[in-house]
Enzyme design. Structure first.
Site, short mmCIF file in Angstrom:
data_model
loop_
_atom_site.label_atom_id
_atom_site.label_comp_id
_atom_site.label_asym_id
_atom_site.label_seq_id
_atom_site.Cartn_x
_atom_site.Cartn_y
_atom_site.Cartn_z
N GLN A 113 84.06 59.82 23.75
CA GLN A 113 84.32 59.27 25.09
C GLN A 113 84.93 60.32 26.02
OE1 GLN A 113 83.87 55.50 25.11
NE2 GLN A 113 83.48 55.93 27.25
N LYS A 128 89.65 54.75 23.03
CA LYS A 128 88.84 53.69 22.40
C LYS A 128 89.77 52.81 21.59
CE LYS A 128 84.48 52.47 22.09
NZ LYS A 128 83.38 52.71 23.05
N GLY A 167 84.50 46.68 27.21
CA GLY A 167 83.79 46.14 26.05
C GLY A 167 83.11 47.21 25.21
N ASP A 168 82.66 46.80 24.05
CA ASP A 168 81.81 47.60 23.15
C ASP A 168 81.22 46.56 22.18
OD1 ASP A 168 81.27 50.65 22.43
OD2 ASP A 168 81.51 49.63 20.52
N THR A 211 74.86 50.16 31.20
CA THR A 211 74.57 51.10 30.10
C THR A 211 73.07 51.15 29.83
OG1 THR A 211 76.71 50.46 29.18
CG2 THR A 211 75.26 51.79 27.78
N ASN A 242 74.27 43.92 24.46
CA ASN A 242 74.35 44.29 25.88
C ASN A 242 73.47 45.49 26.22
OD1 ASN A 242 75.99 46.31 27.88
ND2 ASN A 242 75.97 44.20 28.63
N SER A 385 82.08 51.37 35.05
CA SER A 385 83.46 50.91 34.84
C SER A 385 84.41 51.61 35.80
CB SER A 385 83.92 51.21 33.40
OG SER A 385 83.50 50.20 32.52
P1 NDP Z 1 76.76 44.27 21.28
O1 NDP Z 1 77.82 43.72 20.42
O2 NDP Z 1 76.44 43.61 22.56
O3 NDP Z 1 75.40 44.42 20.46
C1 NDP Z 1 75.34 45.17 19.28
C2 NDP Z 1 73.96 45.01 18.67
O4 NDP Z 1 73.84 45.91 17.57
C3 NDP Z 1 73.71 43.62 18.12
O5 NDP Z 1 72.34 43.36 18.21
C4 NDP Z 1 74.16 43.76 16.66
O6 NDP Z 1 73.51 42.84 15.81
C5 NDP Z 1 73.72 45.18 16.35
N1 NDP Z 1 74.62 45.78 15.37
C6 NDP Z 1 75.95 46.02 15.50
N2 NDP Z 1 76.46 46.57 14.39
C7 NDP Z 1 75.44 46.69 13.54
C8 NDP Z 1 75.35 47.19 12.24
N3 NDP Z 1 76.41 47.71 11.58
N4 NDP Z 1 74.12 47.15 11.65
C9 NDP Z 1 73.04 46.65 12.32
N5 NDP Z 1 73.09 46.15 13.57
C10 NDP Z 1 74.26 46.18 14.17
O7 NDP Z 1 77.17 45.81 21.54
P2 NDP Z 1 76.66 46.79 22.69
O8 NDP Z 1 75.25 46.53 23.02
O9 NDP Z 1 77.68 46.80 23.76
O10 NDP Z 1 76.78 48.21 21.94
C11 NDP Z 1 75.67 48.79 21.25
C12 NDP Z 1 75.93 50.28 21.09
O11 NDP Z 1 76.03 50.88 22.39
C13 NDP Z 1 77.21 50.68 20.38
O12 NDP Z 1 76.99 51.89 19.67
C14 NDP Z 1 78.19 50.93 21.52
O13 NDP Z 1 79.24 51.79 21.11
C15 NDP Z 1 77.27 51.60 22.51
N6 NDP Z 1 77.68 51.59 23.91
C16 NDP Z 1 78.00 50.44 24.55
C17 NDP Z 1 78.34 50.45 25.89
C18 NDP Z 1 78.62 49.20 26.66
O14 NDP Z 1 78.84 49.31 27.88
N7 NDP Z 1 78.60 48.03 26.06
C19 NDP Z 1 78.44 51.72 26.63
C20 NDP Z 1 78.00 52.88 25.89
C21 NDP Z 1 77.67 52.79 24.58
P3 NDP Z 1 74.05 41.30 15.70
O15 NDP Z 1 73.56 40.63 16.95
O16 NDP Z 1 73.44 40.77 14.46
O17 NDP Z 1 75.54 41.42 15.64
O1 2IT Z 2 81.00 53.63 24.68
C1 2IT Z 2 81.22 53.35 25.90
O2 2IT Z 2 81.07 54.19 26.79
C2 2IT Z 2 81.64 51.98 26.23
N1 2IT Z 2 81.73 51.14 25.33
C3 2IT Z 2 81.98 51.63 27.64
C4 2IT Z 2 83.39 52.08 27.97
C5 2IT Z 2 83.91 51.62 29.32
O3 2IT Z 2 85.09 51.87 29.55
O4 2IT Z 2 83.17 51.02 30.12
#
Ligand code: NDP
Ligand code: 2IT
Length: 453
Positions: A113, A128, A167-168, A211, A242, A385
């Site tokens: 990050q 984080k 969120g994450d 994202t 997301n 953000s």
């Molecule tokens: P969500 O919780 O909205 O979605 C996560 C998705 O990934 C779900 O479909 C989940 O499945 C699946 N998943 C999570 N863990 C596992 C695992 N161990 N094995 C298999 N599938 C898995 O999270 P986000 O979409 O927010 O985040 C997804 C990725 O993007 C992460 O790496 C996060 O760090 C990264 N990210 C997120 C940002 C954000 O703004 N939200 C910004 C930048 C990066 P299920 O539905 O079954 O739980």
């Molecule tokens: O991994 C990431 O960049 C995030 N989960 C979003 C972080 C944020 O502060 O919006």
């Protein structure tokens, strides 16, 4: 001491001081090795011992979270907030609620990050947090009670000019709402201490989409620079949270064909294109399983996770032009990379954080697959953000189009910065090297300006 020796000493020290933190070590190894051309050119980073300093979080907070389940029984979880770097601004980064969370995972995410946030060009430091709490199978009331207990400790460590979580995985609109409500209850203050807030009470337009949309904008920049475009391309996307949902939505609006999504139980392949309304209804509204998707669309197939052979993931065996890993770390391995290359995939663009294993990255690069590294490709979320923080501070509310236009420009700037830096340091086209050096240099130069603290 040569740059190579310096990098190896720091990595060795991390292994000794942070045993078992494999994801953190993986992230540090990738960043530090790619900095060698910079360290060789300018000795000041070694003289100021920047690497040894930057791999240690400024502050690590670990706490007990006790909450009452629906049967009236006290349950316990571990809570974390790692405040990694405040060099460029307040600590900024998400919270992850997932049973796999431990200190090594939070440190890898916090470390990435720092450089991601620097690349956005905005004034935000890196942090984080999260918990090993598993929201799956919990009632709304249980999630609320856990989240309130988590905030009962976290609130004393955050602030709008100090540390601003978001969120994450496992932390979305519902959790941000409960966290915000509890902060307000504890402090009596309505202030921008979290991002990803609801539009009705301080959130920013486009943060939900940022994202995924940003990841697609970034991919289009890579393709355009190489005489291609997303329009008409078959794309595979993993995840169905997301990031994945808004990657799929933007791909469709740009004329690409996203044909897959996945969750922790299985993968959907829908050759005519994912139906975004069905996907949102299952995942955003009902918090259900993708099995349901195949029941509603009979021309789609569902492959349960454990039925896939060879140690790879079903989603990466689907032929595609562009792959968007958007679920979690290390979800695209060497077996998967071989499938992608065999099917003629041109670009892997990382929506998730560190989704591609190091051997898979090396294989893709050896076979001339373009690569959009996470800290650049998924920076759109944290960038918006920061725009939410700016709107909160000025008591303004910008339109969807205004924020989306800014996001588009930020992603273009990140691409140009990474692209030009890679070229300047002798690795043309290597956006991993370009993003790492550009992000690091911004933070390291500011650390030198601010003295040995
Ligand atoms: P969500 O919780 O909205 O979605 C996560 C998705 O990934 C779900 O479909 C989940 O499945 C699946 N998943 C999570 N863990 C596992 C695992 N161990 N094995 C298999 N599938 C898995 O999270 P986000 O979409 O927010 O985040 C997804 C990725 O993007 C992460 O790496 C996060 O760090 C990264 N990210 C997120 C940002 C954000 O703004 N939200 C910004 C930048 C990066 P299920 O539905 O079954 O739980
Ligand atoms: O991994 C990431 O960049 C995030 N989960 C979003 C972080 C944020 O502060 O919006």
């Amino acid at each position: 001491m040569t740059a190579q020796e310096y990098v190896e000493t720091v990595l060795h020290d991390i292994q000794v001081s942070s045993p078992g933190q494999v994801e953190f070590y993986q992230a540090a190894e990738e960043v530090l090795h790619s900095l060698r051309p910079l360290l060789e050119e300018d000795p000041k980073y070694i003289e100021h011992n920047i690497l040894h300093r930057i791999v240690i979080p400024e502050r690590t907070i670990i706490f007990r979270v006790v909450w009452i389940d629906d049967a009236g029984k006290p349950q316990t979880n571990l809570g974390y907030r790692v405040q990694f770097s405040s060099t460029l601004g307040p600590y900024k980064g998400g919270l992850r609620f997932h049973p796999s969370v431990n200190l090594g995972i939070i440190k890898f995410l916090g470390f990435e990050q720092i450089f991601k946030n620097a690349l956005t060009g905005l004034g935000i430091g890196g942090g984080k947090g999260g918990s090993n709490f598993d929201p799956k199978g919990k009632s709304d009331n249980e999630v609320m009670r856990f989240t309130q207990s988590y905030m009962n400790e976290l609130y004393r460590h955050i602030g709008q000019t100090h540390d601003v979580p978001a969120g994450d995985i496992g932390v979305g609109a519902r959790e941000i709402g409960y966290l915000f409500g509890q902060y307000k209850k504890l402090t009596g203050r309505f202030e921008g201490i979290l991002t990803g807030k609801n539009l009705r009470w301080g959130g920013s337009n486009t943060r939900t989409e940022a994202t995924g949309y940003g990841s697609v904008y970034f991919a289009e920049n890579i393709l355009n620079a190489n005489g291609m475009e997303l329009k008409g391309k078959t794309c595979t996307v993993s995840g169905s949270g997301n990031v994945a949902i808004y990657t799929i939505e933007k791909l469709q609006s740009m004329g690409a064909i996203p044909v897959s999504c996945s969750d922790s139980k299985g993968t959907i392949h829908h050759p005519s294109g994912i139906n975004i309304e069905t996907l949102k209804a299952i995942k955003e509204v009902n918090r259900g399983s993708l099995e349901e998707y195949a029941r509603l669309h009979t021309d789609a197939t569902y492959v349960p996770l454990h039925s896939y052979p060879e140690g790879g993931h079903a989603v990466w065996s689907i032929p595609c032009d562009v792959a968007f890993p958007s679920a979690t770390q290390n979800e695209l391995n060497l077996v998967d990379a071989k499938h992608l290359v065999a099917h003629g995939c041109r670009l892997v663009n990382e929506g998730a954080n560190m989704p591609t294993t190091p051997d898979a990255v090396a294989y893709l690069q050896e076979h001339d697959v373009f690569f959009g590294p996470a800290k650049a490709a998924n920076a759109g979320g944290v960038a918006v953000s920061q725009l939410e923080m700016a709107q909160n501070a000025s008591m303004e509310h910008w339109s969807f189009a205004e924020v989306d236009t800014k996001l588009f420009e930020i992603m273009k700037n990140i691409f140009n910065t990474a692209h030009e830096t890679a070229e300047a340091y002798g690795h043309p086209g290597n956006l991993i090297v370009g993003a790492n050096i550009a992000g690091f240099q911004k933070v390291a130069d500011a650390m030198i300006d601010q003295g040995a603290v």
